[in-house]
Design a protein around this motif. Structure first.
Motif, PDB file in Angstrom:
ATOM      1  N   GLN A  23      -5.090   8.198   2.933  1.00  0.00           N
ATOM      2  CA  GLN A  23      -4.415   7.413   3.947  1.00  0.00           C
ATOM      3  C   GLN A  23      -4.194   5.998   3.438  1.00  0.00           C
ATOM      4  OE1 GLN A  23      -6.295   7.591   7.780  1.00  0.00           O
ATOM      5  NE2 GLN A  23      -6.352   9.833   7.816  1.00  0.00           N
ATOM      6  N   PHE A  24      -3.072   5.395   3.856  1.00  0.00           N
ATOM      7  CA  PHE A  24      -2.691   4.065   3.370  1.00  0.00           C
ATOM      8  C   PHE A  24      -2.408   3.152   4.565  1.00  0.00           C
ATOM      9  CE2 PHE A  24      -1.652   7.249   0.234  1.00  0.00           C
ATOM     10  CZ  PHE A  24      -2.160   6.710  -0.938  1.00  0.00           C
ATOM     11  N   PRO A  25      -3.456   2.596   5.156  1.00  0.00           N
ATOM     12  CA  PRO A  25      -3.293   1.790   6.371  1.00  0.00           C
ATOM     13  C   PRO A  25      -2.551   0.483   6.136  1.00  0.00           C
ATOM     14  CG  PRO A  25      -5.558   1.670   5.570  1.00  0.00           C
ATOM     15  CD  PRO A  25      -4.885   2.745   4.777  1.00  0.00           C
ATOM     16  N   GLY A  27       0.283   0.110   4.668  1.00  0.00           N
ATOM     17  CA  GLY A  27       1.734   0.287   4.589  1.00  0.00           C
ATOM     18  C   GLY A  27       2.276  -0.183   3.253  1.00  0.00           C
ATOM     19  N   ILE A  28       3.456  -0.797   3.275  1.00  0.00           N
ATOM     20  CA  ILE A  28       4.028  -1.280   2.018  1.00  0.00           C
ATOM     21  C   ILE A  28       3.465  -2.632   1.620  1.00  0.00           C
ATOM     22  CG2 ILE A  28       6.166   0.002   2.379  1.00  0.00           C
ATOM     23  CD1 ILE A  28       7.546  -2.678   2.989  1.00  0.00           C
ATOM     24  N   GLU A  29       2.840  -3.335   2.560  1.00  0.00           N
ATOM     25  CA  GLU A  29       2.392  -4.701   2.292  1.00  0.00           C
ATOM     26  C   GLU A  29       1.134  -4.752   1.430  1.00  0.00           C
ATOM     27  OE1 GLU A  29       3.767  -7.528   3.023  1.00  0.00           O
ATOM     28  OE2 GLU A  29       5.239  -7.098   4.580  1.00  0.00           O
ATOM     29  N   ASP A  30       0.200  -3.825   1.637  1.00  0.00           N
ATOM     30  CA  ASP A  30      -1.125  -3.911   1.037  1.00  0.00           C
ATOM     31  C   ASP A  30      -1.518  -2.558   0.458  1.00  0.00           C
ATOM     32  OD1 ASP A  30      -4.239  -3.834   1.100  1.00  0.00           O
ATOM     33  OD2 ASP A  30      -3.769  -5.942   1.474  1.00  0.00           O
ATOM     34  N   SER A  31      -2.264  -2.570  -0.651  1.00  0.00           N
ATOM     35  CA  SER A  31      -2.612  -1.336  -1.360  1.00  0.00           C
ATOM     36  C   SER A  31      -3.833  -0.611  -0.806  1.00  0.00           C
ATOM     37  CB  SER A  31      -2.865  -1.653  -2.844  1.00  0.00           C
ATOM     38  OG  SER A  31      -1.724  -2.181  -3.468  1.00  0.00           O
ATOM     39  N   VAL A  94       7.806  -0.596 -14.360  1.00  0.00           N
ATOM     40  CA  VAL A  94       6.490  -0.990 -13.871  1.00  0.00           C
ATOM     41  C   VAL A  94       6.310  -0.444 -12.459  1.00  0.00           C
ATOM     42  CG1 VAL A  94       5.036  -2.937 -13.201  1.00  0.00           C
ATOM     43  CG2 VAL A  94       6.387  -3.052 -15.303  1.00  0.00           C
ATOM     44  N   HIS A  95       5.184   0.220 -12.220  1.00  0.00           N
ATOM     45  CA  HIS A  95       4.903   0.834 -10.921  1.00  0.00           C
ATOM     46  C   HIS A  95       3.811   0.041 -10.196  1.00  0.00           C
ATOM     47  CE1 HIS A  95       6.972   3.931 -13.146  1.00  0.00           C
ATOM     48  NE2 HIS A  95       7.132   4.635 -12.043  1.00  0.00           N
ATOM     49  N   VAL A  96       4.039  -0.218  -8.914  1.00  0.00           N
ATOM     50  CA  VAL A  96       3.087  -0.966  -8.091  1.00  0.00           C
ATOM     51  C   VAL A  96       2.700  -0.125  -6.882  1.00  0.00           C
ATOM     52  CG1 VAL A  96       3.978  -3.204  -8.838  1.00  0.00           C
ATOM     53  CG2 VAL A  96       4.939  -2.114  -6.783  1.00  0.00           C
ATOM     54  N   SER A  97       1.619  -0.522  -6.212  1.00  0.00           N
ATOM     55  CA  SER A  97       1.148   0.220  -5.036  1.00  0.00           C
ATOM     56  C   SER A  97       1.304  -0.570  -3.747  1.00  0.00           C
ATOM     57  CB  SER A  97      -0.322   0.614  -5.213  1.00  0.00           C
ATOM     58  OG  SER A  97      -1.120  -0.521  -5.488  1.00  0.00           O
ATOM     59  N   SER A  98       1.949  -1.720  -3.821  1.00  0.00           N
ATOM     60  CA  SER A  98       2.239  -2.509  -2.622  1.00  0.00           C
ATOM     61  C   SER A  98       3.174  -3.645  -2.990  1.00  0.00           C
ATOM     62  CB  SER A  98       0.952  -3.089  -2.008  1.00  0.00           C
ATOM     63  OG  SER A  98       0.338  -4.001  -2.901  1.00  0.00           O
ATOM     64  N   VAL A  99       3.832  -4.188  -1.983  1.00  0.00           N
ATOM     65  CA  VAL A  99       4.654  -5.370  -2.206  1.00  0.00           C
ATOM     66  C   VAL A  99       3.767  -6.534  -2.644  1.00  0.00           C
ATOM     67  CG1 VAL A  99       6.159  -7.068  -1.093  1.00  0.00           C
ATOM     68  CG2 VAL A  99       6.451  -4.630  -0.595  1.00  0.00           C
ATOM     69  N   ARG A 100       2.543  -6.596  -2.130  1.00  0.00           N
ATOM     70  CA  ARG A 100       1.620  -7.664  -2.509  1.00  0.00           C
ATOM     71  C   ARG A 100       1.325  -7.622  -4.007  1.00  0.00           C
ATOM     72  NH1 ARG A 100      -1.587 -10.775   0.752  1.00  0.00           N
ATOM     73  NH2 ARG A 100      -3.309 -11.906  -0.221  1.00  0.00           N
ATOM     74  N   MET A 101       1.201  -6.433  -4.562  1.00  0.00           N
ATOM     75  CA  MET A 101       0.957  -6.331  -6.002  1.00  0.00           C
ATOM     76  C   MET A 101       2.138  -6.897  -6.794  1.00  0.00           C
ATOM     77  SD  MET A 101       0.024  -3.022  -8.399  1.00  0.00           S
ATOM     78  CE  MET A 101      -1.708  -2.909  -7.886  1.00  0.00           C
ATOM     79  N   LEU A 102       3.360  -6.560  -6.380  1.00  0.00           N
ATOM     80  CA  LEU A 102       4.536  -7.112  -7.059  1.00  0.00           C
ATOM     81  C   LEU A 102       4.572  -8.621  -6.921  1.00  0.00           C
ATOM     82  CD1 LEU A 102       7.221  -7.065  -8.508  1.00  0.00           C
ATOM     83  CD2 LEU A 102       8.312  -6.331  -6.362  1.00  0.00           C
ATOM     84  N   PRO A 203       1.262  10.250  -2.894  1.00  0.00           N
ATOM     85  CA  PRO A 203      -0.046   9.685  -2.531  1.00  0.00           C
ATOM     86  C   PRO A 203      -1.018   9.585  -3.702  1.00  0.00           C
ATOM     87  CG  PRO A 203       0.223  11.896  -1.631  1.00  0.00           C
ATOM     88  CD  PRO A 203       1.566  11.467  -2.126  1.00  0.00           C
ATOM     89  N   VAL A 204      -0.954  10.511  -4.642  1.00  0.00           N
ATOM     90  CA  VAL A 204      -1.858  10.455  -5.796  1.00  0.00           C
ATOM     91  C   VAL A 204      -1.514   9.265  -6.682  1.00  0.00           C
ATOM     92  CG1 VAL A 204      -2.613  11.653  -7.886  1.00  0.00           C
ATOM     93  CG2 VAL A 204      -2.339  12.927  -5.746  1.00  0.00           C
ATOM     94  N   ALA A 205      -0.232   9.069  -6.942  1.00  0.00           N
ATOM     95  CA  ALA A 205       0.184   7.914  -7.742  1.00  0.00           C
ATOM     96  C   ALA A 205      -0.201   6.611  -7.052  1.00  0.00           C
ATOM     97  CB  ALA A 205       1.689   7.960  -7.992  1.00  0.00           C
ATOM     98  N   ARG A 206       0.053   6.522  -5.743  1.00  0.00           N
ATOM     99  CA  ARG A 206      -0.296   5.302  -4.998  1.00  0.00           C
ATOM    100  C   ARG A 206      -1.789   5.017  -5.083  1.00  0.00           C
ATOM    101  NH1 ARG A 206       2.305   5.097   0.971  1.00  0.00           N
ATOM    102  NH2 ARG A 206       1.353   3.001   0.854  1.00  0.00           N
ATOM    103  N   ALA A 207      -2.603   6.053  -4.920  1.00  0.00           N
ATOM    104  CA  ALA A 207      -4.047   5.858  -4.936  1.00  0.00           C
ATOM    105  C   ALA A 207      -4.534   5.437  -6.315  1.00  0.00           C
ATOM    106  CB  ALA A 207      -4.750   7.140  -4.492  1.00  0.00           C
ATOM    107  N   ILE A 208      -3.975   6.013  -7.359  1.00  0.00           N
ATOM    108  CA  ILE A 208      -4.412   5.672  -8.717  1.00  0.00           C
ATOM    109  C   ILE A 208      -4.050   4.230  -9.048  1.00  0.00           C
ATOM    110  CG2 ILE A 208      -3.935   6.116 -11.166  1.00  0.00           C
ATOM    111  CD1 ILE A 208      -3.813   9.113 -10.449  1.00  0.00           C
TER     112      ILE A 208
END
Length: 432
Positions: A23-25, A27-31, A94-102, A203-208
């Motif tokens: 689960q990714f509470p 959203g796009i803002e935070d990882s 380059v792959h990120v897991s949130s807008v905050r990471m970018l 979801p696996v890519a996002r979590a990693i």
């Protein structure tokens, strides 16, 4: 120049168990994400360990499997090129897991090396993970933007992309943005001032990515030039022994790589007007991008090689998939544009013991004497896009055919991306 390929790992394959419980509470803002103990103790921990050692690993995404490594470290990025045998001037995404990471990337100092000890943890406002100085820089950037008349939302990211990010991220859309100083030149092929960035939805890519706290540079996880991998077995066929870890997340849902769009660089400007351009068609269609509306997206969106060309982009591409031949099996591919008429005549004239065929429109085909014909029929352009790489590999690596005939589709909607890949894979194009 392509690097030397050597086998040096006892490659481990780990199934991404309990991926459906992620689960990714944020959203796009935070990882931020939550996972079961089983997932954390197995593939998540193993992935984070290898990535923080600056090694490259194979991970599933919704498009194709990616070969991922720490995008902040030139040596880590180098392991991608060596494992694939990829030319060093071919850029990576380059792959990120949130807008905050970018956003965070634009506040890091320039560095070609970030070891496991000094690499920052990015992507979340969790005070136990994100450094206080980085959090303050992000807040300061928002305040400076408001003071200058902006809305304080994502000030580091060109505003033309904000609507696209809200609609298509996480997902199969890659955007071309200014290169942060912390991204080594090795990521962008040694040249240029921009970098391509994506936020995958798998979801696996996002979590990693989130668990590592690192942006990950990742092309497709295949040997350079081969059909892109859409299963862990495809990755193992090409890269076993060359990388330490493959995470098996099942078959990819989209089946072709992401759409790459440039709405920032000089290429995206024509006679003083912003005219975004699709540099590589993919999982997000041109029609979907046009639905963003406005003059730029709705009226002036262009497609590279269909609507315009550029000698400079050919010489120094800003994104993968533009310069080199790609997606090719060992057997020669004959692409039939305009239907499947003429396939039977081509089959009759070939002196092949085994022929593979991929068609969209059902047609009765007969095998010549002393010839075995293996025929696969797909439903439509979307189905062809999802299955084409797997079918090319199956015909080539399992059926061991001598040649492959593929019926093309109209270059609209999903058909634009699949025809882009087939034209690059084809040894011969038959226009009817």
């Amino acid at each position: 120049m392509s690097p030397t390929i050597t086998d040096q790992f006892n490659t481990q394959l780990i199934e991404a168990i309990d991926a459906d419980h992620l689960q990714f509470p944020g959203g796009i803002e935070d990882s931020r994400f939550t996972a079961t103990a089983k997932a954390t103790d197995t593939w998540i921990t193993a992935s984070r360990h290898e990535l923080r050692l600056n090694r490259s690993i194979a991970i599933p995404t919704e498009t194709v499997y990616g070969l991922a490594a720490n995008a902040l470290d030139a040596n880590a990025v180098g392991t991608i090129f060596s494992a694939k045998g990829r030319p060093s001037d071919n850029p990576l995404i380059v792959h990120v897991s949130s807008v905050r990471m970018l956003r965070s990337l634009y506040h890091l100092p320039a560095s070609d090396s970030n070891t496991s000890e000094d690499a920052p943890f990015l992507g979340t406002d969790d005070a136990s993970l994100e450094s206080s100085w980085l959090r303050q820089r992000l807040l300061d950037a928002e305040e400076e933007d408001r003071l200058s008349g902006g809305d304080g939302v994502w000030p580091e990211i060109p505003r033309i992309y904000h609507s696209a990010i809200r609609k298509f991220w996480p997902g199969a859309l890659t955007i071309v943005v200014p290169r942060p100083a912390c991204i080594p030149l090795a990521v962008i092929g040694g040249h240029g001032s921009t970098v391509a960035v994506r936020f995958p939805s798998h979801p696996v890519a996002r979590a990693i990515i989130a668990a590592s706290g690192l942006p990950l540079a990742a092309p497709s996880a295949n040997a350079s030039g081969r059909p892109s991998p859409t299963t862990a077995a495809h990755v193992s066929h090409d890269l076993k022994g060359r990388i330490p870890l493959i995470i098996d997340g099942g078959a990819c849902a989209v089946g072709v790589e992401s759409t790459v769009v440039d709405a920032y660089s000089a290429t995206a400007h024509v006679e003083g007007h912003l005219s975004p351009c699709v540099l590589r068609p993919g999982g997000v269609t041109v029609e979907a991008l046009r639905s963003l509306g406005g003059d730029a997206w709705g009226q002036r969106l262009r497609v590279y090689r269909r609507d315009f060309s550029s000698a400079e982009l050919e010489r120094a591409p800003t994104t993968p998939g533009m310069k080199y031949r790609h997606y090719s099996p060992t057997a020669p591919v004959y692409l039939f544009k305009g239907g499947n008429q003429g396939m039977q005549q081509c089959i009759d004239e070939m002196s092949c013991a085994k022929i593979g065929v991929v068609i969209v429109t059902p047609v009765a085909l007969r095998a010549p004497e002393n010839c075995t014909l293996t025929v696969h029929c797909v439903n439509d352009a979307k189905d062809l896009a999802k299955r084409i790489f797997a079918l090319l590999r199956s015909l080539d690596e399992t059926d061991h055919v001598d040649c492959i005939l593929v019926q093309g589709v109209d270059d609209k909607h999903e058909g634009l991306a699949v025809m882009n890949r087939l034209e690059k894979a084809a040894s011969h194009i038959v226009t009817l």
